[in-house]
Scaffold this active site. Structure first.
Site, PDB file in Angstrom:
ATOM      1  N   SER A  45       0.801  -1.228   0.000  1.00  0.00           N
ATOM      2  CA  SER A  45       0.000   0.000   0.000  1.00  0.00           C
ATOM      3  C   SER A  45       0.834   1.278   0.000  1.00  0.00           C
ATOM      4  CB  SER A  45      -0.959   0.011   1.191  1.00  0.00           C
ATOM      5  OG  SER A  45      -0.239   0.113   2.398  1.00  0.00           O
ATOM      6  N   HIS A  98       1.117   4.255   6.675  1.00  0.00           N
ATOM      7  CA  HIS A  98       0.540   5.136   5.654  1.00  0.00           C
ATOM      8  C   HIS A  98       0.995   6.572   5.872  1.00  0.00           C
ATOM      9  CE1 HIS A  98      -3.005   2.371   4.299  1.00  0.00           C
ATOM     10  NE2 HIS A  98      -1.828   1.973   3.857  1.00  0.00           N
ATOM     11  N   ASP A 156      -7.980   6.436   4.514  1.00  0.00           N
ATOM     12  CA  ASP A 156      -8.051   5.280   5.414  1.00  0.00           C
ATOM     13  C   ASP A 156      -9.276   5.241   6.318  1.00  0.00           C
ATOM     14  OD1 ASP A 156      -5.675   4.456   4.371  1.00  0.00           O
ATOM     15  OD2 ASP A 156      -4.458   4.992   6.104  1.00  0.00           O
TER      16      ASP A 156
END
Length: 168
Positions: free
Chosen positions: A44, A83, A110
Site C-alpha cells: 500500500s 501510511h 483510510d
C-alpha cells in the site's frame, strides 16, 4: 554429561535472551514507541516503501505534518498500518492533534480502516511512530518465516540442533 557445562550453556542462553529483551525495551523507551522497528507487510505504500522493508520509528515529535509517514494501530486489529498523513488538524476542544492517512498506492483515504464512527486518528492514542529510516527488503526474512510453517519448524530445529551440538 557435565552438569556444570550444561548449566553454563543454559545461563549463557538466558543472558542472550535477557540482553535482547533489554535492548528492545531500551529502544522502546528512547523512541517512545512500543514497537520501534516494524516490517512493511503490504504494497500500500509503494513506491516509497516495498513489502519487506524494515522501518525505524520515532514517536517523540510533538506534531506530525502532512506528508509524514506514520505507523498506526486500529482497535481490534493486530497488524500495524504504515501510511502517509494526508490531512492534520488540532481539535479545538481537546487541543489534541487529529490525523487522516492514506496509503500512497491506495485510491482512497483510510477512514474505512479506522474504528467505527472514527474519521481521524488521535496522535497520542493511535500513532505508534513516525518513520525516520528504513532498510530495504531485509524484513522479507521475518515475512517468510511467519508465512511458512515449514520455515518456522526448520528454524526451531536448527536452533535446537546447534544448542545440542555446541561444544563450548
Amino acid at each position: 554429561m557435565n552438569l556444570r557445562l550444561e548449566l553454563t550453556r543454559f545461563l549463557n542462553l538466558c543472558f542472550a535472551l535477557a540482553s535482547a529483551f533489554m535492548f528492545w525495551k531500551g529502544l522502546s523507551i528512547v523512541t517512545n514507541s512500543h514497537s520501534p522497528i516494524v516490517v512493511v507487510l503490504s504494497g500500500s505504500m509503494e513506491p516509497a516503501f516495498q513489502r519487506g522493508d524494515i522501518l525505524f520509528l520515532w514517536n517523540r515529535n510533538e506534531l506530525n505534518k502532512v506528508g509524514d509517514v506514520v505507523v498506526y494501530e486500529v482497535d481490534n486489529k493486530e497488524i500495524p498500518i504504515v501510511h502517509r498523513v494526508l490531512r492534520e488538524h488540532v481539535d479545538e476542544t481537546s487541543g489534541k492533534q487529529l490525523l487522516l492517512t492514506k496509503g500512497d498506492n491506495n485510491a482512497g483515504n483510510d477512514i474505512p480502516l479506522y474504528a467505527k464512527r472514527k474519521i481521524y486518528l488521535h496522535k497520542e492514542k493511535d500513532i505508534v511512530g513516525t518513520v525516520k529510516g528504513y532498510i530495504p527488503q531485509l524484513g522479507y526474512i521475518t515475512i517468510w518465516i511467519s508465512e511458512n510453517k515449514y520455515a518456522k519448524m526448520g528454524l526451531m530445529g536448527l536452533i535446537a540442533l546447534s544448542a545440542l551440538l555446541s561444544n563450548e
